[in-house]
Write a protein that holds these residues in place. Sequence first.
Motif, PDB file in Angstrom:
ATOM      1  N   THR A 165       5.182  -1.534  -3.423  1.00 24.07           N
ATOM      2  CA  THR A 165       4.084  -1.404  -4.404  1.00 24.07           C
ATOM      3  C   THR A 165       2.704  -1.296  -3.727  1.00 24.07           C
ATOM      4  N   ILE A 166       2.588  -0.243  -2.949  1.00 24.60           N
ATOM      5  CA  ILE A 166       1.353   0.011  -2.188  1.00 24.60           C
ATOM      6  C   ILE A 166       0.292   0.624  -3.116  1.00 24.60           C
ATOM      7  N   ASP A 167      -0.933   0.073  -3.045  1.00 26.27           N
ATOM      8  CA  ASP A 167      -2.031   0.564  -3.888  1.00 26.27           C
ATOM      9  C   ASP A 167      -2.826   1.681  -3.224  1.00 26.27           C
ATOM     10  N   LEU A 168      -2.771   1.722  -1.895  1.00 29.19           N
ATOM     11  CA  LEU A 168      -3.602   2.686  -1.164  1.00 29.19           C
ATOM     12  C   LEU A 168      -2.966   2.956   0.197  1.00 29.19           C
ATOM     13  N   VAL A 169      -2.907   4.240   0.578  1.00 25.22           N
ATOM     14  CA  VAL A 169      -2.452   4.595   1.923  1.00 25.22           C
ATOM     15  C   VAL A 169      -3.645   5.138   2.696  1.00 25.22           C
ATOM     16  N   VAL A 170      -3.809   4.681   3.927  1.00 21.58           N
ATOM     17  CA  VAL A 170      -4.857   5.193   4.807  1.00 21.58           C
ATOM     18  C   VAL A 170      -4.151   5.865   5.987  1.00 21.58           C
ATOM     19  N   VAL A 171      -4.339   7.177   6.111  1.00 22.86           N
ATOM     20  CA  VAL A 171      -3.642   7.910   7.180  1.00 22.86           C
ATOM     21  C   VAL A 171      -4.589   8.016   8.378  1.00 22.86           C
ATOM     22  N   GLY A 172      -4.145   7.525   9.530  1.00 20.98           N
ATOM     23  CA  GLY A 172      -5.003   7.500  10.716  1.00 20.98           C
ATOM     24  C   GLY A 172      -5.066   8.808  11.479  1.00 20.98           C
ATOM     25  N   PRO A 173      -3.952   9.313  12.005  1.00 23.42           N
ATOM     26  CA  PRO A 173      -4.003  10.456  12.934  1.00 23.42           C
ATOM     27  C   PRO A 173      -4.042  11.828  12.249  1.00 23.42           C
ATOM     28  N   GLU A 174      -4.373  12.838  13.028  1.00 29.98           N
ATOM     29  CA  GLU A 174      -4.483  14.190  12.484  1.00 29.98           C
ATOM     30  C   GLU A 174      -3.131  14.841  12.208  1.00 29.98           C
ATOM     31  N   ALA A 175      -2.105  14.503  13.027  1.00 30.93           N
ATOM     32  CA  ALA A 175      -0.829  15.231  12.882  1.00 30.93           C
ATOM     33  C   ALA A 175      -0.225  15.061  11.485  1.00 30.93           C
ATOM     34  N   PRO A 176      -0.112  13.837  10.952  1.00 33.81           N
ATOM     35  CA  PRO A 176       0.436  13.733   9.593  1.00 33.81           C
ATOM     36  C   PRO A 176      -0.461  14.390   8.545  1.00 33.81           C
ATOM     37  N   LEU A 177      -1.768  14.352   8.748  1.00 32.20           N
ATOM     38  CA  LEU A 177      -2.670  14.992   7.781  1.00 32.20           C
ATOM     39  C   LEU A 177      -2.436  16.505   7.797  1.00 32.20           C
ATOM     40  N   ALA A 178      -2.386  17.079   9.002  1.00 34.56           N
ATOM     41  CA  ALA A 178      -2.164  18.532   9.111  1.00 34.56           C
ATOM     42  C   ALA A 178      -0.789  18.905   8.569  1.00 34.56           C
ATOM     43  N   ALA A 179       0.163  17.973   8.650  1.00 38.83           N
ATOM     44  CA  ALA A 179       1.520  18.249   8.159  1.00 38.83           C
ATOM     45  C   ALA A 179       1.636  18.055   6.642  1.00 38.83           C
ATOM     46  N   GLY A 180       0.561  17.637   5.989  1.00 40.75           N
ATOM     47  CA  GLY A 180       0.575  17.554   4.522  1.00 40.75           C
ATOM     48  C   GLY A 180       1.109  16.243   3.964  1.00 40.75           C
TER      49      GLY A 180
END
Length: 435
Positions: free
Chosen positions: A75-90
């Motif tokens: 039951t996560i309320d917020l995800v914070v994505v750190g690195p660029e690779a997962p962001l670029a991967a969508g």
Amino acid sequence: MAISTTRPNALPPLQRVLVVGGGGREHALTWALGKCPGMDAVRITPGNGGLVDEQRDSIAETDGPNLVELCRRKTIDLVVVGPEAPLAAGVADHLRQAGIPVFGPGAEGAKLEASKAWAKQLMRDAGIPTAGHWSVTSEAQALAVLEEVKRPLVVKADGLAAGKGVTVADTVAEAEQAIRSAFEGRFGEAGSQLVLEERLQGPEVSVFALCDGERMVILPPAQDHKRLEEGDRGPNTGGMGAYAPAPLLDAAGLEQVRREVLEPTLQALRGRGIDYRGVIYAGLMLTSDGPQVIEFNCRFGDPECQTLMPLLGPELGLVLQACALGRLDLAPQLTISNKCSACVVAAAAGYPDAPRKGDAIQLEFSDDELLQVFHAGTRRVDDGRLVTSGGRVLAVTALGSDFNQAFASAYSGLSKLHFDGIIYRRDIGHQVRTD
Ligand code: AMP
Ligand code: GLY
């Protein structure tokens, strides 16, 4: 991706956050988010040896479907994505489509970092100050540009190249060599398109804007040290240390960066239908013609993040949540300490080319309000001992009422930290130290 219309009228409770990534930046984010009042748990996947097992999960940072499943289960309320690779991967798109609020842009927005040609075109269209450039897709085209301008241009691989895709050539021959080696596959697919850029001169500074798609909060400017060796010499690294606020950019300069760079960039993204909810990291060069963009990244810098987090108030979690929900106007004011922050990275023997792993780490001090150790390449082995497991191993960040004090305390912390082959620079912050 179409502009999202999900903008709530109030911020929902923020009790459980998931940080995605495993570096020093993500350890610092986890630590800073833990200060948010009312927070029940900050989890991290995959994390590193600085986080206890109960906090960690083992889902890979680019595994969208399993991250969604994890968020539902915890039951996560917020995800914070750190690195660029997962962001670029969508990964952020994946989570958002499942209704989970995310701080971090989707794949289209992450092109700001993942494609230098795309970012340069956006800057050109929006009139953002940056070096003149040529985007080329073949060796012949690239060499023709060089032949015509007869200057040593900066040669950049278009795609993500782990900080190694840029050659700042001193001669035309060096630029030519960089072009040939890129088209011979030195950067793989990332180098099948190049950006050739005019060379700029001036000191560099990084500015981070936390964006909700429309509005932004700007953090104090930071300066990192990319070179391995003292005197800013030797090979480029991910960053050997940093400090903030960088006095190079005063309040008026920061305002100019907001007006001329950050706000027009966010608007240009919106103009392309991109609802950018995450960090815009502007790498700037302060030239005689004013600040110019050297690069954009779609994430916090590492180690700039470890430098900045201790300066930020406990409202950070709510600010990131408000960005994720497109309602920065509902967030409390982010308090920013007026102290100076100094961060020094300790790297493993052989870094950056071939870091040695498995050396035992002794840490003979505990964190306090003014001194933190953020882990990066560390791992706990079965008997509970901490060992090195990557290039940049740890970063020590200290706050002080001036930079001399902050660095004295960071280096005093470092002197109580041991592993065989430890490498660190003793001159981090030389620009702002007077001792
Ligand atoms: P980037 O990965 O684009 O940040 O480039 C890495 C480093 O190369 C920067 O931090 C600068 O020191 C240098 N650099 C990049 N572009 C230029 C440019 N147009 N002029 C001078 N130096 C540059
Ligand atoms: N420290 C530079 C970066 O994170 O790209």
